[in-house]
Each structure stands twice: as structure tokens, then as C-alpha cells.
Design a protein around this motif. Structure first.
Motif, PDB file in Angstrom:
ATOM      1  N   GLY A   1       0.794  -1.215   0.000  1.00  0.00           N
ATOM      2  CA  GLY A   1       0.000   0.000   0.000  1.00  0.00           C
ATOM      3  C   GLY A   1       0.828   1.266   0.000  1.00  0.00           C
ATOM      4  O   GLY A   1       0.280   2.371   0.001  1.00  0.00           O
TER       5      GLY A   1
ATOM      6  N   PHE B   1       2.292  -4.143   6.144  1.00  0.00           N
ATOM      7  CA  PHE B   1       1.472  -3.130   5.497  1.00  0.00           C
ATOM      8  C   PHE B   1       2.055  -1.742   5.760  1.00  0.00           C
ATOM      9  O   PHE B   1       2.697  -1.509   6.786  1.00  0.00           O
ATOM     10  CB  PHE B   1       0.027  -3.202   5.997  1.00  0.00           C
ATOM     11  CG  PHE B   1      -0.660  -4.503   5.669  1.00  0.00           C
ATOM     12  CD1 PHE B   1      -1.124  -4.751   4.389  1.00  0.00           C
ATOM     13  CD2 PHE B   1      -0.807  -5.486   6.636  1.00  0.00           C
ATOM     14  CE1 PHE B   1      -1.747  -5.950   4.069  1.00  0.00           C
ATOM     15  CE2 PHE B   1      -1.432  -6.699   6.337  1.00  0.00           C
ATOM     16  CZ  PHE B   1      -1.898  -6.926   5.037  1.00  0.00           C
TER      17      PHE B   1
ATOM     18  N   GLU C   1      -4.900   0.197   5.574  1.00  0.00           N
ATOM     19  CA  GLU C   1      -4.923  -0.296   4.198  1.00  0.00           C
ATOM     20  C   GLU C   1      -6.280  -0.936   3.889  1.00  0.00           C
ATOM     21  O   GLU C   1      -6.939  -1.493   4.761  1.00  0.00           O
ATOM     22  CB  GLU C   1      -3.788  -1.288   3.960  1.00  0.00           C
ATOM     23  CG  GLU C   1      -2.403  -0.705   4.122  1.00  0.00           C
ATOM     24  CD  GLU C   1      -2.159   0.510   3.259  1.00  0.00           C
ATOM     25  OE1 GLU C   1      -2.728   0.599   2.149  1.00  0.00           O
ATOM     26  OE2 GLU C   1      -1.403   1.401   3.700  1.00  0.00           O
TER      27      GLU C   1
ATOM     28  N   THR D   1      -6.314  -4.421  -0.638  1.00  0.00           N
ATOM     29  CA  THR D   1      -4.880  -4.641  -0.438  1.00  0.00           C
ATOM     30  C   THR D   1      -4.641  -5.864   0.427  1.00  0.00           C
ATOM     31  O   THR D   1      -3.772  -6.694   0.148  1.00  0.00           O
ATOM     32  CB  THR D   1      -4.239  -3.398   0.211  1.00  0.00           C
ATOM     33  OG1 THR D   1      -4.366  -2.284  -0.685  1.00  0.00           O
ATOM     34  CG2 THR D   1      -2.771  -3.624   0.511  1.00  0.00           C
TER      35      THR D   1
END
Length: 385
Positions: free
Chosen positions: A12, A56, A61, A65
């Protein structure tokens, strides 16, 4: 026995210098590399994958994702251990406690939520030091190792942690800084046989048993050796032997800086040399270039450089100017001798030339840009679009 060590996926992640199309390609590469490292782990006979934090980019996120990442890990014939890091800490707003993660997480993926050792199989266990906030108040790895008993006889123990180490980044936050002396003492006491670190995006050996894997795809120009994962082999029959650590390159993107003598531009020959260097770079659509340029150019040469810059922006994922670049434009008679200007136009050029060599840097820059545009657009310049 073997396992794969990776970290800092930061799924992300956005890069401000990428346009929406290139950002999408960058995102896709960061997802696709998970499939690459999964296949590598299987082909190398690894029994597990350990991820040293920052899976992440943030705790916010999207479900998309999360789902796409977990889909890459689903079906692997081995367990994948994920450690919460400083980007995705295990706090009240954690992605790890969200419904979107719970729905997407496959059975073979294990989040290291506390400091309890987790058995991979008899004789092999993993234990992590998860981040619970973005600003820990202590050395989390040191706390974990201090509380651990030595591994039981015949058990290989891999510790997974995240953060800066004093031997590598002494300028980091002293409160949470990992003290390598304490880590060495714990290793000598048999509390662990390998420490898999994340946070540093460049592959780095701290000691023979303590490594940063680095990020599997590069993220910034300052990284010295990103784009790798580590396959670690430990001799279960002789745990006193240092692990064998093999570096495997998996990245498909590159960050490339043009600076120093490469970035000196003082005429047409230097611009031609820069063009050759840029032309020679492979995989331009997955390469982000930073230009740190210095020198003095005529208006005609600056126009030629601007042509090169526009072409490069079409070919490369991004072309970024360093804040330390300094290109000075000094008009000379050759720039305007073939334009055939007269009257008002000729007087305007004389006024701009005077400004371009004057003491006011902002006015000089604007005047130089105007003169370069004039030369570029002139039909006699050979650069008309």
C-alpha cells in the motif's frame, strides 16, 4: 533445516513522484513479489517464511490490499509468520484485529501477536517481538530475549524482531534502539539461534546470526542493497555452527541516482553523455531516476537538455530532481544568432539576457527559462514540436 527471511513489504506504499498509472504498477510489483518469494521458499525447501515487520504501509490499508496480499500466501505448503512493525503496530486500530484481515487470512498465515514461542514443527519454533505502538518505550527485542529461557535441547529457535540496531544506526531513537551486545549475549546463552530483523530496507549482516533481510522491492534512493530475501539454513545436528545465509534477489524495480561526475553538465558533449547513460539503463518502465545535476549551459544546450528530460519522463517510471541540483543558464551569442529577430523581439531578448545574468536569482531563472522556451519553439532552432 531452512526458512526464508523477509521484511518490510509495506503493501500500500505510495510514492509522491509516481503518477496514478505508475503507482498502480508499483503496487502490483509489491504484491507480485510475494508470489516470487513464496515460490522461492518452496523451491529452496524452506519450512517457513518469517516476515520481520511492516507487512502493510499503514493500519488503514484497504480490504482489497489485504485480500490480494493474503491470496499470494494462500496455498503455500508452509507457514508464514507475520510480525507487526512500526508501520502496522498491534494497537487498538490495528489492521491485525480488523474484520477485513480476519476474513482474508488463510490458515497457513500466523500473526506473531505476543512473545509466546510458536511451534512450526517438533524441533523448530518461532517467537516474535511485536510492536504495540509506533513509539515503544523500550528495546522490544531486548525485553523479549531477557524474558526467554534457553531453547530446549534439540529445538531450533528463530526470533523475529523489528527496529534499528545500535551497531548499524546509532542515531536512531535511543529508547527503542536494539542493543546488539544484549542480542549477542542471548545467542551465546542459547536463547535463540537466529534473529530475523526488519526495519532496515538494505540487506545487512549485523552478526553471523543476526540479519536484516531488506525490503524485497526497493522503496527509496538511499537504500544500498534492497530487493533481496534471505534463505537461512541451520544445522540441527550442530547448533553451534553459524547459519548459512544465502541472499536471493527478487526485485523488479530500481531506484537510480545520477550524480557526481555523471551529473556534470557543461555543454552539448555532457548532455550527449547523459543521454547515453539514460539510454543504457534497462527496464526503464520500472526504474525511478533522481537527477542531481550541476553545471553551466547555454540556452541552446538547456533546450537540448529539456528535450532529453521530456523523453526520459515518458520512458522511465519517474524522473525526480534532487534538491541539490544546480544548473545555471548563461545565454551566449550563438543561441540567438540564427533566429533573425528584429525590433521589439530583439529588444525583448536583450532585456531577458540582461536579467539572466543579473544578481536576482529568481529573475535570472525566469529569464533563462523564457529564453530557453524561445530557442526551443523557434522554427530555426531545429527543435520545434
Amino acid at each position: 533445516m531452512r526458512f526464508l527471511h523477509t521484511a518490510d513489504w509495506q503493501l500500500g506504499m505510495g510514492r509522491r513522484f509516481l503518477d496514478p498509472e505508475r503507482q498502480g504498477q508499483f503496487d502490483a510489483a509489491r504484491r507480485d513479489v510475494l508470489g516470487t518469494l513464496g515460490r522461492l521458499a518452496v523451491s529452496e525447501g524452506c519450512e517457513a517464511i518469517v516476515v520481520g515487520g511492516d507487512v502493510f504501509e499503514t493500519n488503514t490499508e484497504s480490504a482489497r490490499t489485504v485480500r490480494q496480499a493474503m491470496e499470494k500466501l494462500k496455498g503455500l505448503p508452509l507457514k508464514v509468520f507475520l510480525l507487526p512493525g512500526n508501520h502496522d503496530p498491534l494497537n487498538a486500530a490495528s489492521i491485525w484485529g480488523s474484520e477485513r484481515f480476519a476474513q482474508a487470512c488463510p490458515e497457513n498465515v500466523v500473526v506473531l501477536r505476543d512473545e509466546t514461542p510458536v511451534e512450526v514443527r517438533p524441533g523448530f519454533e518461532v517467537v516474535g517481538a511485536p510492536w504495540r505502538s509506533k513509539r515503544p518505550t523500550s528495546d522490544l527485542l531486548g525485553d523479549l530475549l531477557g524474558a526467554l529461557d534457553p531453547a530446549p535441547p534439540g529445538v531450533v529457535r528463530v526470533v523475529v524482531a523489528h527496529g534499528a540496531v545500535d551497531a548499524v544506526a546509532p542515531q536512531s531513537d535511543p529508547v527503542s534502539l536494539i542493543r546488539v551486545a544484549g542480542v549477542r549475549a542471548a545467542l551465546e546463552a542459547g536463547k535463540a539461534h537466529y534473529v530475523a530483523l526488519g526495519d532496515r530496507h538494505s540487506t545487512t549482516e549485523v552478526t553471523p546470526r543476526v540479519w536484516y533481510s531488506g525490503a524485497p522491492e526497493p522503496t527509496a534512493f538511499v537504500e544500498t542493497d534492497p530487493g533481496n530475501v534471505l534463505v537461512v539454513e541451520i544445522d540441527e545436528d550442530d547448533l553451534s555452527r553459524p547459519p548459512m545465509v544465502a541472499k536471493h534477489r527478487v526485485a523488479t524495480w530500481r531506484f537510480r541516482s545520477v550524480e557526481g561526475t555523471e551529473g556534470e553538465l557543461n555543454g552539448a558533449a555532457d548532455i550527449a553523455g547523459l543521454r547515453e547513460r539514460l539510454d543504457a539503463m534497462p527496464d526503464k518502465e520500472r526504474t525511478i531516476v533522481k537527477l542531481r545535476l550541476r553545471g553551466v549551459l547555454s540556452v541552446s544546450d538547456k533546450a537540448a537538455y529539456d528535450d532529453l528530460r521530456r523523453t526520459s519522463e515518458d520512458l522511465f517510471a519517474a524522473v525526480v530532481d534532487s534538491s541539490r541540483s544546480h544548473l545555471e543558464v548563461r545565454p551566449d551569442d550563438a543561441d540567438f544568432g540564427t533566429l533573425g529577430l528584429s525590433g521589439f523581439a530583439a529588444r525583448a531578448v536583450d532585456d531577458l539576457r540582461e536579467l539572466a545574468t543579473g544578481p536576482d536569482p529568481d529573475a535570472a531563472r525566469r529569464a533563462s527559462d523564457a529564453l530557453a522556451l524561445l530557442v526551443t519553439l523557434s522554427p530555426l532552432s531545429g527543435r520545434a514540436s
